[in-house]
Scaffold this active site. Sequence first.
Site, short mmCIF file in Angstrom:
data_model
loop_
_atom_site.label_atom_id
_atom_site.label_comp_id
_atom_site.label_asym_id
_atom_site.label_seq_id
_atom_site.Cartn_x
_atom_site.Cartn_y
_atom_site.Cartn_z
N SER A 48 0.86 -1.17 0.00
CA SER A 48 0.00 0.00 0.00
C SER A 48 0.91 1.23 0.00
O SER A 48 1.76 1.36 0.87
CB SER A 48 -0.87 -0.04 1.26
OG SER A 48 -1.59 1.15 1.41
N LYS B 137 -1.32 -1.04 -4.37
CA LYS B 137 -2.47 -0.21 -4.02
C LYS B 137 -1.97 1.20 -3.75
O LYS B 137 -0.97 1.37 -3.05
CB LYS B 137 -3.13 -0.80 -2.78
CG LYS B 137 -3.97 0.16 -1.97
CD LYS B 137 -4.79 -0.61 -0.95
CE LYS B 137 -4.89 0.10 0.37
NZ LYS B 137 -5.67 -0.67 1.35
N LYS C 48 -3.06 5.10 -2.43
CA LYS C 48 -4.06 5.92 -1.75
C LYS C 48 -4.43 7.08 -2.67
O LYS C 48 -3.54 7.67 -3.31
CB LYS C 48 -3.48 6.46 -0.44
CG LYS C 48 -3.14 5.37 0.57
CD LYS C 48 -4.39 4.77 1.20
CE LYS C 48 -4.04 3.82 2.34
NZ LYS C 48 -5.26 3.29 2.99
N ASP D 44 -7.32 3.15 -3.04
CA ASP D 44 -8.04 3.22 -1.76
C ASP D 44 -8.25 4.70 -1.42
O ASP D 44 -7.29 5.46 -1.31
CB ASP D 44 -7.23 2.55 -0.65
CG ASP D 44 -7.94 2.54 0.70
OD1 ASP D 44 -9.11 2.98 0.77
OD2 ASP D 44 -7.33 2.08 1.69
N GLU E 70 -11.32 0.89 -3.34
CA GLU E 70 -11.60 0.64 -1.93
C GLU E 70 -12.18 1.88 -1.25
O GLU E 70 -11.65 2.97 -1.39
CB GLU E 70 -10.30 0.21 -1.24
CG GLU E 70 -10.49 -0.20 0.21
CD GLU E 70 -9.19 -0.69 0.84
OE1 GLU E 70 -8.21 -0.93 0.12
OE2 GLU E 70 -9.17 -0.83 2.07
N ASP F 195 -14.01 -1.27 3.41
CA ASP F 195 -13.09 -1.41 4.54
C ASP F 195 -13.78 -0.77 5.76
O ASP F 195 -14.46 -1.46 6.53
CB ASP F 195 -11.76 -0.71 4.16
CG ASP F 195 -10.73 -0.67 5.27
OD1 ASP F 195 -11.02 -1.11 6.39
OD2 ASP F 195 -9.61 -0.15 5.04
N LYS G 57 -9.97 -6.56 8.28
CA LYS G 57 -8.87 -6.29 9.21
C LYS G 57 -9.34 -6.71 10.60
O LYS G 57 -10.35 -6.17 11.09
CB LYS G 57 -8.58 -4.80 9.27
CG LYS G 57 -8.09 -4.20 7.97
CD LYS G 57 -8.07 -2.67 8.10
CE LYS G 57 -7.44 -2.07 6.85
NZ LYS G 57 -7.61 -0.61 6.79
N GLY H 266 -4.10 -3.58 6.32
CA GLY H 266 -3.21 -3.35 7.45
C GLY H 266 -3.49 -2.03 8.11
O GLY H 266 -4.10 -1.14 7.51
MG MG Z 1 -8.49 0.85 3.35
#
Ligand code: MG
Length: 370
Positions: free
Chosen positions: A135, A161, A163, A188, A213, A238, A262, A290
């Site tokens: 990520s 991934k 952000k 995400d 996400e 999430d 998670k 995570g």
């Molecule tokens: Mg997330």
Amino acid sequence: MRIEQVELRYVRLPLKRHFETSFRRTQERHTVLVTVWADGVEGWGESPVEDGPWFSYETVETAWHVLREFLVPLLLGQTVERAADAWDLMARVRGHPMAKTGLEETLWDVEARQKGVSLAQLLGGVRERIVCGVSVGIQDTLADLVSQVEGYLAQGYRRVKVKIKPGWDLDVVQELRQRWPNIPLMVDANSAYTPADADRLVALDGWDLLMIEQPLAHDDLYEHSLLQRRLRTPICLDESIPSPNHARAALELGSCRIINIKPGRVGGLAQARRIHDLCQNRGVPVWCGGLLETGIGRAHNVAISALPNYTLPGDVSASDRYYERDIVLPPFRLNPDGTMDVPRGPGIGVEIDRPFLETVTVRRETFRGL
Ligand code: MG
């Protein structure tokens, strides 16, 4: 197992490099570690909180308060037959899943050690290795992002991934896709968009993303269901899935086609496994995200990722993705093929680096049963 003693530890671990999401930039990991002694066996867990209410409403201080005043007194001196029962024993305390996770995870570690099996085996894991994604936070420039992604791909990570937030999205995805047309890629948003941004999100549909996400509000299922109808790309939820009930509602509504489970967000390993089973029965794939866990929380995340329906690469990366030095030995390492070994030793299967842990502990409190 009779719970004889519990210890809370506030740990501050410097990050190798800042990590930025749509809501904030972090330089240092603040977290709460929990240790339990039951029948003379020691178990470790992590409440993956932060110093403020950013990803979740929970913080170091709320977790400490709820553990100290409510959760520890509920379990201390009690005999718990199976770690899987701990969730029900803590049910009188509403909310606070991260606080619960730290304590619940310790009991899974103890039970696995008592039975002489790995935590993954005790949970019903079927994998010896898990496939790792990485990520990558929001960067100051696109060039910084590209060079970081390049580095992680060279290390072997099998899924990237990034952000995103409004203004750091379409150009980012276009740049990465043009450079790497075939890598498994996803984004995400950590709830950075509103339904009014739907066209912007639909514009991501052309880039063959694995999933988008959590684009909309952290507590929303309905607007996500409307957005998912407009998108070809699967939505993965999430923040919107704090419990098995929310997972069931999301799947019924069509709010997502993938769930990121998670343990820290849902209240521990038993709740994570319930959501896993629910999704498995409905043919919905899951993966493990995570929360910048130290090696303790990471060990629990690796173990749950060995369950059969964790079929997509997760964010469970190597210790050195975030930390110069982790608090467990050996640290979690990436194999050259982008996988990570699921520890086979009893319990979480890693040792605590006690001298180093002392240097990053800023507060500690011990509770003894009668
Ligand atoms: Mg997330």
